[in-house]
Design an enzyme around this catalytic site. Structure first.
Site, short mmCIF file in Angstrom:
data_model
loop_
_atom_site.label_atom_id
_atom_site.label_comp_id
_atom_site.label_asym_id
_atom_site.label_seq_id
_atom_site.Cartn_x
_atom_site.Cartn_y
_atom_site.Cartn_z
N ASN A 80 0.76 -1.14 0.17
CA ASN A 80 -0.03 0.12 -0.06
C ASN A 80 0.68 1.25 0.01
O ASN A 80 0.35 2.42 0.27
CB ASN A 80 -1.02 -0.02 1.30
CG ASN A 80 -2.00 -0.96 1.18
OD1 ASN A 80 -2.56 -1.44 -0.17
ND2 ASN A 80 -2.11 -1.77 2.30
N GLU A 119 -9.18 9.23 0.17
CA GLU A 119 -8.91 10.18 1.57
C GLU A 119 -8.41 11.38 0.65
O GLU A 119 -8.06 11.49 -0.38
CB GLU A 119 -7.80 9.67 2.21
CG GLU A 119 -6.70 9.37 1.68
CD GLU A 119 -5.23 9.20 2.49
OE1 GLU A 119 -5.42 9.75 3.79
OE2 GLU A 119 -4.17 8.65 2.35
N ASN A 150 -5.25 14.27 0.87
CA ASN A 150 -3.92 14.59 1.39
C ASN A 150 -4.02 16.18 1.63
O ASN A 150 -3.90 16.76 0.40
CB ASN A 150 -2.79 13.80 0.86
CG ASN A 150 -2.94 12.25 1.27
OD1 ASN A 150 -3.24 11.98 2.28
ND2 ASN A 150 -2.38 11.59 0.26
P1 ADP Z 1 2.13 10.44 -0.89
O1 ADP Z 1 0.76 10.35 -0.45
O2 ADP Z 1 2.67 12.06 -0.62
O3 ADP Z 1 2.65 9.95 -2.30
P2 ADP Z 1 2.91 8.38 0.48
O4 ADP Z 1 1.25 8.07 0.70
O5 ADP Z 1 3.90 7.50 0.17
O6 ADP Z 1 3.05 10.07 0.21
O7 ADP Z 1 3.44 8.40 2.18
C1 ADP Z 1 2.44 9.32 3.03
C2 ADP Z 1 3.41 9.68 4.00
O8 ADP Z 1 4.01 8.57 4.67
C3 ADP Z 1 4.23 10.90 3.75
O9 ADP Z 1 4.04 11.97 4.18
C4 ADP Z 1 5.73 10.26 3.74
O10 ADP Z 1 6.50 11.16 4.58
C5 ADP Z 1 5.43 9.08 4.75
N1 ADP Z 1 6.11 7.74 4.13
C6 ADP Z 1 6.52 7.75 3.03
N2 ADP Z 1 7.14 6.40 2.72
C7 ADP Z 1 7.28 6.16 4.41
C8 ADP Z 1 8.08 4.89 4.71
N3 ADP Z 1 8.79 4.17 4.11
N4 ADP Z 1 8.19 4.69 6.08
C9 ADP Z 1 7.39 5.74 6.48
N5 ADP Z 1 6.56 6.77 6.29
C10 ADP Z 1 6.91 7.00 4.99
P1 ADP Z 2 -2.84 5.93 3.45
O1 ADP Z 2 -3.36 7.02 4.18
O2 ADP Z 2 -2.05 5.07 4.20
O3 ADP Z 2 -2.25 6.36 1.94
P2 ADP Z 2 -5.38 5.15 1.79
O4 ADP Z 2 -6.46 5.18 2.49
O5 ADP Z 2 -5.10 6.04 0.85
O6 ADP Z 2 -4.19 5.10 3.10
O7 ADP Z 2 -4.91 3.90 1.04
C1 ADP Z 2 -3.92 3.39 0.62
C2 ADP Z 2 -3.82 2.27 -0.65
O8 ADP Z 2 -4.40 1.07 -0.11
C3 ADP Z 2 -4.66 2.63 -1.61
O9 ADP Z 2 -3.78 3.40 -2.80
C4 ADP Z 2 -4.83 1.14 -2.35
O10 ADP Z 2 -4.18 0.67 -2.79
C5 ADP Z 2 -5.06 0.66 -1.07
N1 ADP Z 2 -6.61 0.73 -0.52
C6 ADP Z 2 -6.97 1.73 0.41
N2 ADP Z 2 -8.34 1.08 0.66
C7 ADP Z 2 -8.76 0.35 -0.29
C8 ADP Z 2 -10.07 -0.54 -0.47
N3 ADP Z 2 -11.22 -0.06 -0.01
N4 ADP Z 2 -9.99 -1.29 -1.59
C9 ADP Z 2 -8.79 -1.70 -2.13
N5 ADP Z 2 -7.74 -1.09 -2.03
C10 ADP Z 2 -7.55 0.19 -0.95
MG MG Z 3 -3.47 7.59 0.79
#
Ligand code: ADP
Ligand code: ADP
Ligand code: MG
Length: 691
Positions: free
Chosen positions: A235, A288, A290
Site C-alpha cells: 500500500n 482520502e 491529503n
Molecule cells: P504521498 O501520498 O505523498 O505519495 P505516501 O502516501 O507514500 O506519500 O506517504 C504518506 C506519508 O508517509 C508521507 O508524508 C511520507 O513522508 C510518509 N512515508 C512515505 N514512505 C514512508 C516509509 N517508508 N516509512 C514511513 N513513512 C513513510
Molecule cells: P494511506 O493514508 O495510508 O495512504 P489510503 O486510504 O490512501 O491510506 O490507502 C492506501 C492504499 O491502500 C490505496 O492506494 C490502495 O492501494 C489501498 N486501498 C485502500 N483502501 C482500499 C479499498 N477499500 N480497496 C482496495 N484497496 C484499498
Molecule cells: Mg493515501
C-alpha cells in the site's frame, strides 16, 4: 512577498522547496537534527537552526523548537514539506498564534480531512462517490462482523488516523474479521495514538488515481489533472505517472469535478490531493484527501508546467490564483520512480550505510524533447541513517508519449550509479521492462501478482544471454588487447561461464569464436558456437564500439546483430551496463539481470571441470540480523518447528517493521535475544536445527 521562510523538513523535499524559494528571491532557513548536520538541505539554505537529537521526535516533530526557530530568525512563513508536521492541525494553530503563516491549508481543513472517518462523511455530503462501507466508529468485534457481512467480503479494516500505507488489513471471511479486528485496534493505537477503526468494501484489483487540487483563499479552485499511483508495495507508492493511461476525458472531468466539490465544502486553500480508487469499469471511489504537497507532485509539474511550490507560496501570501481551469493543459507523459535504500532480493529490507558512490543521470532536456529530473537530498559520501525513511531520490522522466517517457527512464536508471548501500534500482528496472507495465495494464496488486515469491532478479532469455555474453567477451578482449596491436596469437575460441546471482540458481556456458578485426579501429566480429541453432540468437555480433566510463562504472556497447531469423530483437543496439572487471572474472549488471562470469580461452575453460569445487560455508542454521535495529517481537519459541517462509521475528529499523522469515523448514533450537534488544548487523538472533 515573504522575505524569509523556514522549511520544517529534511531531505529531498526540503531541497525542493528551497529551490523554488530561491527562484522567488525568498530567503530560506533550514532546520536539522544531529544526524543531518552536514546534509544537503542545510547546505542549500541561507541559514540553518539545529533542533536536537537524531530521532524525529527529538527534532523534526518538535513543533515548539521549530516555532522558536521561526521567531529567532524572523521568518514570515513556514513550509512543512510532507510527512512530519505537515498534516498536524494543532501545529498550524500554534503557528498562527505566533503570527507565522503556514504555507498550506487552514487548520480546520487539515483537521476535517486528516481523519478518514470524518473526511468520508464530508465527502458523502459533498456528493463525492465513497467506497461502500460503514462510516462510523465500531464498538467491538461482533459489530465489526455484523457490518462486514452487510458490506460483503472482502472488506478492508482501516485505522481512521492511518497513513503512509499503515494500519490496513483485508479480511475475506467472518473468521478473518474476528482475528483482525482487535489486532487492528491495538496496532492503530500504537502507531497513531488513536484506536478508532472503520470498515469498507475492499475493491479488488483497483487502480489508484488521484486528483491534484490547487485553491486560493478566495474560492478559486482548479484541478491539475490526475496521477496514477497503482504500482504499490504494501500500500505504498513506488512508481507514479501522469496522466493516467486509463482515464478518458469524461472520467477525468467527473473526478476533477468531485475533487473540486469536496475542496469547496471544506473551504480548502493551497495544494491538496484527493485520492480515489478506480475499478475496471471506471467507477471511482473517494479514499482520502491529503492536505499537503504530495511526494509525487513532480509528475504533475512536468505535464502542466506549473510549479506547485510557487503556487503554494503565492496562495499563502494571499495572492489570487492566476490560472483558470481552461488554462490547465496536460502535455505528454511523466513518470516518477522512488529510489529506496533497500534490498529487493531480501524482501526489501531497508539498508543503511554510507553512499560511497552517488552519481545520478544529468537533469536535462534531451534532443528528442524528453526530460530527466531528479529530486534528491543526498550527495556522495552522505550517510543513509536508520532514523528517517529510506528514500534516496525521486527520478522523473517526461516524454511526448508514455513510450518515450518509459524509454528515457530505463536508460536513466542504467546511468544511475549508487554504491555503499543496497537499493531497489534492479527492481524498478525490472518493472519498467515488463510487458505488463509497458502496456499500462496496472492495478494496485501489480507487484504482488508479478512477484508472487518476492523479487528474485531477472534471468535473461537465450537471445539476451548471448548478447550479454558477447559484450562480456568483447570487454575482456579489448582489455587484454590494450597491450597488443592485433588479435594475432590470440586464442580464437573463448568460453564465457555465467553464474546468476539471483536467487534462482542457474549457470550457463557460452562458447564464442572471434572471427576478425575490421578496419584500423578494433571492431570485433563475434560468432556464437552452438550445436543447435537457437531461435532468436544472432549468427554474428559486430561490436563496433565499446566505451568504458570508469567514473560512472558504465560500459556502453554499440552492437549490430546479424540474424537470419526474422525474430524480433528485443535488445537495443546500444546497451549500457555495469561491469566490474577482475581478469578473468567479470560481474555484469543490466536492468535487473545480475551475472558473475569467468572468461577463458576455450581450451583452458574445458580443463576447469577437473578442478575441485570451492567449499562454501553454510550459515543457514542461523538467523542473523540484516541491519541495525530493535527486536520488537519474537514470534516463535524454542523447539518450535517452523515452515519455510514462516515469520520468526520483527525487527524495527528506519521507521519500518521488518519481518524476518524462515528460509527452510527447521526447528528453532535457541533464541539468543529478548524483545526490546537493540541488535547490530549480523548478530545471531536464533539458531536452527534441520532434520
Ligand atoms: P504521498 O501520498 O505523498 O505519495 P505516501 O502516501 O507514500 O506519500 O506517504 C504518506 C506519508 O508517509 C508521507 O508524508 C511520507 O513522508 C510518509 N512515508 C512515505 N514512505 C514512508 C516509509 N517508508 N516509512 C514511513 N513513512 C513513510
Ligand atoms: P494511506 O493514508 O495510508 O495512504 P489510503 O486510504 O490512501 O491510506 O490507502 C492506501 C492504499 O491502500 C490505496 O492506494 C490502495 O492501494 C489501498 N486501498 C485502500 N483502501 C482500499 C479499498 N477499500 N480497496 C482496495 N484497496 C484499498
Ligand atoms: Mg493515501
Amino acid at each position: 512577498m515573504f522575505k524569509k521562510i523556514l522549511i520544517a523538513n529534511r531531505g529531498e523535499i526540503a531541497c525542493r522547496v528551497i529551490k523554488t524559494a530561491k527562484k522567488m528571491n525568498i530567503k530560506t532557513v533550514a532546520v536539522f537534527s544531529d544526524a543531518d548536520r552536514y546534509s544537503e538541505h542545510v547546505r542549500l539554505a541561507d541559514d540553518a537552526v539545529h533542533l536536537g537529537g537524531s530521532s524525529a521526535s527529538e527534532s523534526y516533530l518538535r513543533s515548539d523548537l521549530i516555532i522558536k526557530a521561526c521567531k529567532e530568525k524572523n521568518c514570515d512563513a513556514l513550509h512543512p514539506g510532507y510527512g512530519f508536521l505537515s498534516e498536524n492541525a494543532d501545529f498550524v494553530g500554534d503557528l498562527n498564534k505566533a503570527g507565522i503563516i503556514f504555507i498550506g491549508p487552514s487548520k480546520s481543513a487539515i483537521a476535517s480531512m486528516g481523519d478518514k472517518i470524518e473526511s468520508k462523511k464530508i465527502a458523502k455530503s459533498a456528493n463525492v462517490n465513497t467506497v461502500p462501507g460503514h462510516i462510523g466508529i465500531i464498538k467491538d468485534k461482533n459489530e465489526a462482523i455484523k457490518i462486514s457481512e452487510e458490506i460483503g467480503y472482502p472488506v478492508m479494516i482501516k485505522a481512521s488516523a492511518g497513513g503512509g500505507g499503515k494500519g490496513m488489513r483485508i479480511a475475506f471471511s467472518k473468521d478473518e474479521v474476528s482475528d483482525s479486528f482487535e489486532r487492528a485496534e491495538s496496532e492503530a493505537l500504537n502507531s497513531f495514538g488513536d484506536k478508532r477503526i472503520f470498515i469498507e468494501k475492499f475493491i479488488t484489483e483497483p487502480r489508484h488515481i488521484e486528483i491534484q487540487i490547487l485553491a486560493d483563499n478566495y474560492g478559486n479552485i482548479v484541478y491539475l489533472g490526475e496521477r496514477e499511483c497503482s504500482i504499490q508495495r504494501r500500500n505504498q507508492k513506488v512508481i507514479e505517472e501522469a496522466p493516467s493511461p486509463f482515464l478518458d476525458e469524461q472520467t477525468r472531468k467527473k473526478m476533477g469535478d468531485q475533487a473540486t466539490q469536496l475542496s469547496r465544502k471544506v473551504c480548502y486553500s493551497s495544494t491538496g490531493t484527493v485520492e480515489f480508487i478506480v475499478d475496471k469499469e471506471k467507477n471511482f471511489y473517494f479514499l482520502e484527501m491529503n492536505t499537503r504537497l504530495q511526494v509525487e507532485h513532480p509528475v504533475t509539474e512536468l505535464i502542466t508546467g506549473i510549479d506547485l511550490v510557487e503556487q503554494m507560496i503565492n496562495i499563502a501570501y494571499g495572492k489570487k490564483l492566476n490560472i483558470t481551469q481552461k488554462d490547465v493543459k496536460l502535455k505528454g507523459s511523466a513518470i516518477e520512480i522512488r529510489i529506496y535504500a533497500e534490498n529487493p532480493y531480501k524482501n526489501f529490507l531497508p539498508s543503511i550505510g554510507r553512499l560511497t558512490k552517488y552519481n545520478p543521470p544529468k537533469e536535462k532536456k534531451y534532443p528528442d524533447g524528453s526530460i530527466i529530473r531528479n529530486d534528491t537530498g543526498v550527495r556522495e559520501g552522505d550517510e543513509v541513517s536508520m532514523f528517517y525513511d529510506p528514500m534516496i531520490a525521486k527520478l522523473c522522466s517526461w516524454g511526448e508519449t508514455r513510450d518515450v517517457s518509459i524509454k528515457r527512464m530505463e536508460s536513466a536508471l542504467d546511468n544511475f550509479l549508487l554504491e555503499g548501500i543496497d537499493h531497489n534500482i534492479p527492481f524498478l528496472s525490472a518493472i519498467l521492462a515488463s510487458k505488463r507495465f509497458k502496456s499500462a495494464d496496472l492495478s494496485t496488486s501489480f507487484i504482488q501478482n508479478e512477484y508472487k515469491d518476492g523479487f528474485k532478479g531477472i534471468i535473461p532469455n537465450n537471445q539476451e544471454e548471448w548478447t550479454l555474453g558477447t559484450i562480456i567477451l568483447a570487454y575482456h578482449i579489448t582489455e587484454i588487447l590494450k597491450d597488443f596491436e592485433s588479435l594475432e596469437g590470440f586464442s580464437e575460441e573463448w568460453q564465457v561461464h555465467i553464474n546468476y546471482k539471483s536467487l534462482v540458481s542457474k549457470t550457463s556456458k557460452l562458447n564464442f569464436k572471434i572471427k576478425k578485426q575490421v578496419g584500423d579501429k578494433i571492431q570485433l566480429l563475434i560468432q556464437p558456437i552452438t550445436s543447435k541453432k537457437i531461435s532468436g540468437v544472432a549468427n554474428e555480433y559486430l561490436i563496433f564500439d565499446i566505451q568504458k566510463d570508469f567514473i560512472k562504472k558504465l560500459v556502453t556497447a554499440s552492437i549490430r546483430l546479424f540474424s537470419d531469423s526474422n525474430n524480433e530483437v528485443s535488445f537495443p543496439e546500444k546497451i549500457q551496463c555495469r561491469i566490474n572487471y577482475q581478469n578473468p572474472s567479470l560481474d555484469l549488471i543490466y536492468r535487473g539481470i545480475s551475472m558473475s562470469t569467468t572468461v577463458l580461452p576455450r581450451h583452458i575453460a574445458e580443463h576447469h571441470k577437473y578442478m575441485k569445487p570451492i567449499k562454501i560455508v553454510d550459515k543457514s542454521n542461523y538467523l542473523t540480523c540484516p541491519m541495525p535495529g530493535k527486536l520488537i517481537r519474537v514470534l516463535v519459541k524454542e523447539n518450535d518447528i517452523v515452515d519455510e517462509g514462516q515469520p520468526l521475528c520483527v525487527v524495527e529499523a528506519m521507521k519500518m517493521e521488518n519481518t524476518l522469515t524462515a528460509s527452510k523448514k527447521c526447528m528453532v533450537n535457541k533464541i539468543n535475544h529478548k524483545e526490546g534488544t537493540t541488535l547490530s548487523v549480523d548478530q545471531i538472533i536464533m539458531e536452527f536445527i534441520f532434520k
